[in-house]
Design a protein around this motif. Structure first.
Motif, PDB file in Angstrom:
ATOM      1  N   MET A   1     124.430  -0.990  13.602  1.00 44.19           N
ATOM      2  CA  MET A   1     123.417  -2.022  13.837  1.00 44.19           C
ATOM      3  C   MET A   1     123.023  -2.656  12.506  1.00 44.19           C
ATOM      4  O   MET A   1     122.972  -1.992  11.488  1.00 44.19           O
ATOM      5  CB  MET A   1     122.189  -1.408  14.511  1.00 44.19           C
ATOM      6  N   ALA A   2     122.766  -3.948  12.544  1.00 46.66           N
ATOM      7  CA  ALA A   2     122.477  -4.688  11.317  1.00 46.66           C
ATOM      8  C   ALA A   2     121.024  -4.522  10.886  1.00 46.66           C
ATOM      9  O   ALA A   2     120.161  -4.145  11.673  1.00 46.66           O
ATOM     10  CB  ALA A   2     122.794  -6.168  11.511  1.00 46.66           C
ATOM     11  N   VAL A   3     120.787  -4.824   9.617  1.00 44.22           N
ATOM     12  CA  VAL A   3     119.433  -4.920   9.080  1.00 44.22           C
ATOM     13  C   VAL A   3     119.015  -6.383   9.159  1.00 44.22           C
ATOM     14  O   VAL A   3     119.770  -7.273   8.760  1.00 44.22           O
ATOM     15  CB  VAL A   3     119.388  -4.424   7.625  1.00 44.22           C
ATOM     16  N   TYR A   4     117.818  -6.633   9.671  1.00 45.21           N
ATOM     17  CA  TYR A   4     117.358  -8.004   9.870  1.00 45.21           C
ATOM     18  C   TYR A   4     116.199  -8.335   8.941  1.00 45.21           C
ATOM     19  O   TYR A   4     115.264  -7.542   8.795  1.00 45.21           O
ATOM     20  CB  TYR A   4     116.922  -8.226  11.324  1.00 45.21           C
ATOM     21  N   SER A   5     116.283  -9.511   8.354  1.00 48.74           N
ATOM     22  CA  SER A   5     115.154 -10.041   7.598  1.00 48.74           C
ATOM     23  C   SER A   5     114.155 -10.653   8.575  1.00 48.74           C
ATOM     24  O   SER A   5     114.502 -11.005   9.704  1.00 48.74           O
ATOM     25  CB  SER A   5     115.647 -11.094   6.609  1.00 48.74           C
ATOM     26  N   MET A   6     112.908 -10.792   8.147  1.00 47.51           N
ATOM     27  CA  MET A   6     111.916 -11.479   8.968  1.00 47.51           C
ATOM     28  C   MET A   6     111.828 -12.963   8.620  1.00 47.51           C
ATOM     29  O   MET A   6     111.035 -13.703   9.207  1.00 47.51           O
ATOM     30  CB  MET A   6     110.543 -10.822   8.798  1.00 47.51           C
ATOM     31  N   THR A   7     112.638 -13.411   7.666  1.00 42.76           N
ATOM     32  CA  THR A   7     112.615 -14.807   7.236  1.00 42.76           C
ATOM     33  C   THR A   7     113.800 -15.551   7.835  1.00 42.76           C
ATOM     34  O   THR A   7     114.938 -15.083   7.747  1.00 42.76           O
ATOM     35  CB  THR A   7     112.677 -14.902   5.702  1.00 42.76           C
ATOM     36  N   GLY A   8     113.535 -16.678   8.455  1.00 46.04           N
ATOM     37  CA  GLY A   8     114.624 -17.457   9.035  1.00 46.04           C
ATOM     38  C   GLY A   8     114.127 -18.774   9.599  1.00 46.04           C
ATOM     39  O   GLY A   8     112.923 -18.994   9.769  1.00 46.04           O
ATOM     40  N   TYR A   9     115.082 -19.654   9.901  1.00 43.77           N
ATOM     41  CA  TYR A   9     114.761 -20.968  10.473  1.00 43.77           C
ATOM     42  C   TYR A   9     115.909 -21.391  11.376  1.00 43.77           C
ATOM     43  O   TYR A   9     117.084 -21.139  11.070  1.00 43.77           O
ATOM     44  CB  TYR A   9     114.546 -22.012   9.378  1.00 43.77           C
ATOM     45  N   ALA A  10     115.573 -22.024  12.485  1.00 40.56           N
ATOM     46  CA  ALA A  10     116.585 -22.562  13.386  1.00 40.56           C
ATOM     47  C   ALA A  10     115.998 -23.749  14.136  1.00 40.56           C
ATOM     48  O   ALA A  10     114.786 -23.815  14.363  1.00 40.56           O
ATOM     49  CB  ALA A  10     117.067 -21.496  14.371  1.00 40.56           C
ATOM     50  N   SER A  11     116.855 -24.688  14.524  1.00 40.45           N
ATOM     51  CA  SER A  11     116.409 -25.850  15.290  1.00 40.45           C
ATOM     52  C   SER A  11     117.507 -26.253  16.268  1.00 40.45           C
ATOM     53  O   SER A  11     118.686 -25.939  16.070  1.00 40.45           O
ATOM     54  CB  SER A  11     116.068 -27.025  14.356  1.00 40.45           C
ATOM     55  N   ALA A  12     117.105 -26.966  17.311  1.00 39.57           N
ATOM     56  CA  ALA A  12     118.065 -27.447  18.308  1.00 39.57           C
ATOM     57  C   ALA A  12     117.499 -28.704  18.951  1.00 39.57           C
ATOM     58  O   ALA A  12     116.277 -28.893  19.025  1.00 39.57           O
ATOM     59  CB  ALA A  12     118.323 -26.371  19.365  1.00 39.57           C
ATOM     60  N   GLN A  13     118.407 -29.597  19.393  1.00 42.37           N
ATOM     61  CA  GLN A  13     118.000 -30.844  20.032  1.00 42.37           C
ATOM     62  C   GLN A  13     118.842 -31.067  21.283  1.00 42.37           C
ATOM     63  O   GLN A  13     119.969 -30.591  21.394  1.00 42.37           O
ATOM     64  CB  GLN A  13     118.175 -32.047  19.080  1.00 42.37           C
ATOM     65  N   LEU A  14     118.263 -31.814  22.215  1.00 45.93           N
ATOM     66  CA  LEU A  14     118.956 -32.113  23.462  1.00 45.93           C
ATOM     67  C   LEU A  14     118.587 -33.520  23.888  1.00 45.93           C
ATOM     68  O   LEU A  14     117.403 -33.873  23.954  1.00 45.93           O
ATOM     69  CB  LEU A  14     118.550 -31.107  24.551  1.00 45.93           C
ATOM     70  N   GLU A  15     119.604 -34.359  24.189  1.00 47.36           N
ATOM     71  CA  GLU A  15     119.365 -35.716  24.657  1.00 47.36           C
ATOM     72  C   GLU A  15     119.224 -35.715  26.174  1.00 47.36           C
ATOM     73  O   GLU A  15     119.973 -35.031  26.880  1.00 47.36           O
ATOM     74  CB  GLU A  15     120.534 -36.625  24.269  1.00 47.36           C
ATOM     75  N   ALA A  16     118.258 -36.481  26.681  1.00 46.91           N
ATOM     76  CA  ALA A  16     118.077 -36.560  28.130  1.00 46.91           C
ATOM     77  C   ALA A  16     117.455 -37.901  28.492  1.00 46.91           C
ATOM     78  O   ALA A  16     116.714 -38.492  27.701  1.00 46.91           O
ATOM     79  CB  ALA A  16     117.193 -35.423  28.625  1.00 46.91           C
ATOM     80  N   LEU A  17     117.748 -38.387  29.680  1.00 47.40           N
ATOM     81  CA  LEU A  17     117.148 -39.629  30.157  1.00 47.40           C
ATOM     82  C   LEU A  17     115.715 -39.392  30.604  1.00 47.40           C
ATOM     83  O   LEU A  17     115.406 -38.365  31.208  1.00 47.40           O
ATOM     84  CB  LEU A  17     117.937 -40.172  31.352  1.00 47.40           C
ATOM     85  N   VAL A  18     114.839 -40.360  30.281  1.00 47.17           N
ATOM     86  CA  VAL A  18     113.475 -40.285  30.791  1.00 47.17           C
ATOM     87  C   VAL A  18     113.476 -40.473  32.304  1.00 47.17           C
ATOM     88  O   VAL A  18     112.821 -39.767  33.053  1.00 47.17           O
ATOM     89  CB  VAL A  18     112.601 -41.366  30.124  1.00 47.17           C
ATOM     90  N   ASN A  19     114.250 -41.447  32.789  1.00 42.50           N
ATOM     91  CA  ASN A  19     114.366 -41.701  34.223  1.00 42.50           C
ATOM     92  C   ASN A  19     115.842 -41.865  34.537  1.00 42.50           C
ATOM     93  O   ASN A  19     116.423 -42.913  34.269  1.00 42.50           O
ATOM     94  CB  ASN A  19     113.572 -42.951  34.602  1.00 42.50           C
ATOM     95  N   GLU A  20     116.460 -40.845  35.074  1.00 44.44           N
ATOM     96  CA  GLU A  20     117.898 -40.859  35.278  1.00 44.44           C
ATOM     97  C   GLU A  20     118.322 -41.868  36.348  1.00 44.44           C
ATOM     98  O   GLU A  20     119.492 -42.226  36.436  1.00 44.44           O
ATOM     99  CB  GLU A  20     118.365 -39.450  35.678  1.00 44.44           C
ATOM    100  N   GLU A  21     117.384 -42.335  37.180  1.00 42.76           N
ATOM    101  CA  GLU A  21     117.729 -43.303  38.211  1.00 42.76           C
ATOM    102  C   GLU A  21     117.928 -44.695  37.634  1.00 42.76           C
ATOM    103  O   GLU A  21     118.533 -45.548  38.261  1.00 42.76           O
ATOM    104  CB  GLU A  21     116.632 -43.330  39.279  1.00 42.76           C
ATOM    105  N   ARG A  22     117.452 -44.934  36.419  1.00 42.42           N
ATOM    106  CA  ARG A  22     117.578 -46.253  35.791  1.00 42.42           C
ATOM    107  C   ARG A  22     118.649 -46.196  34.737  1.00 42.42           C
ATOM    108  O   ARG A  22     118.584 -45.416  33.791  1.00 42.42           O
ATOM    109  CB  ARG A  22     116.245 -46.680  35.177  1.00 42.42           C
ATOM    110  N   GLN A  23     119.670 -47.024  34.903  1.00 39.68           N
ATOM    111  CA  GLN A  23     120.819 -46.986  34.006  1.00 39.68           C
ATOM    112  C   GLN A  23     120.444 -47.342  32.578  1.00 39.68           C
ATOM    113  O   GLN A  23     120.966 -46.766  31.625  1.00 39.68           O
ATOM    114  CB  GLN A  23     121.901 -47.942  34.534  1.00 39.68           C
TER     115      GLN A  23
END
Length: 303
Positions: A1-23
């Protein structure tokens, strides 16, 4: 098993339509950031967009299942990514309603700032579009970001473990230097006591029995040897270093245990210095305490 630091950073993004019924409807980008620093316990804080506040329990459950210690801040937000040309035209009814609301606010708060074009577009869009359910998208983002955060903490933990093992090796080398010094000091001091005994015998000119004077000199030499004996301290120090190496190779949640062992190492190094009867031992004690303090700083970041 690994040793883990308590310091870290991560981010993620996702594109989505506000109103999918409108092209030609504008897109919104759902973003999530996780920042983590060291802490004695697991301390979670959330900065979520208004539409996402209901998802805090879900996010909290995901984090507590994977993280055990650290001060963790989670930020989830929206950003518009579509161009202004693709924005829908506000209906006259919506514009009339916003104007009426603004007049009411102005009647009560004359100093309130008027609505800007961007405010009108945002409010009209929010009023015309049904509230979207972002739970699945946010959960997917959180799982991905949490995986990246764990990887970053593991990578940093490997670096910390390597640094600690290097300090352990240096401490063992110093302890190896200290071991042979004590018998040498005892023998040197015994010789000094015997010389003092001979001088005392010469000055006493027979008024003191030789056996009594010699016994006194040997007693003082023995007491000195007991006083400066650091064998127990070196043995305990070596045992603590063995345990540190074992924990670093075992991995997992070892931060609190390592912190305790660092305190014990510091105690043994202090005792070694207090028993020192030569500059060589004093220097070794100081060098040990410098290394132990460096280890303490690293251990503070280990989960």
């Amino acid at each position: 098993m690994a040793v883990y630091s308590m310091t870290g950073y991560a981010s993620a993004q996702l594109e989505a339509l506000v109103n999918e019924e409108r092209q030609n409807a504008p897109h919104r980008q759902l973003g999530l950031e996780i920042r983590s620093v060291n802490s004695r316990f697991l301390d979670l804080s959330f900065r979520l967009a208004e539409e996402l506040r209901a998802q805090e329990p879900m996010l909290r459950a995901l984090l507590t299942a994977k993280l055990k210690r650290g001060k963790v801040e989670v930020r989830a937000f929206f950003a518009e990514t579509g161009d202004s040309g693709s924005l829908p035209d506000p209906s006259p009814q919506v514009l009339q309603r916003l104007c009426s609301i603004q007049d009411t606010v102005k009647a009560w708060l004359p100093d309130a700032a008027p609505l800007s074009v961007s405010d009108v577009l945002r409010l009209s869009l929010a009023g015309s579009a049904p509230a979207a359910d972002w739970s699945e998208q946010l959960k997917k983002l959180a799982q991905g970001a949490l995986k990246d955060l764990t990887t970053a903490r593991e990578r940093e933990g490997e670096r910390l473990a390597a640094t600690l093992l290097d300090r352990v090796s240096q401490l063992r080398a110093l302890a190896k230097q200290a071991g042979p010094l004590v018998p040498q000091l005892v023998e040197q001091q015994r010789q000094r006591f015997m010389e003092r005994w001979k001088e005392a015998m010469g000055l006493a000119e027979g008024s003191v029995a030789p056996e009594m004077a010699q016994d006194r000199a040997l007693t003082e030499a023995t007491a000195f040897a007991i006083r400066i004996d650091v064998a127990e301290e070196l043995t305990r120090l070596d045992s603590h270093l063995d345990e540190i190496e074992h924990l670093l190779k075992k991995g997992g949640e070892v931060g609190k245990r390592l912190d305790f062992l660092i305190q014990e190492l510091h105690r043994e190094a202090n005792t070694l210095g207090s028993k020192s009867a030569a500059m060589e031992l004093t220097k070794i004690s100081v060098d040990m305490k410098v290394l132990i303090e460096q280890m303490r700083e690293q251990v503070q970041n280990i989960e």
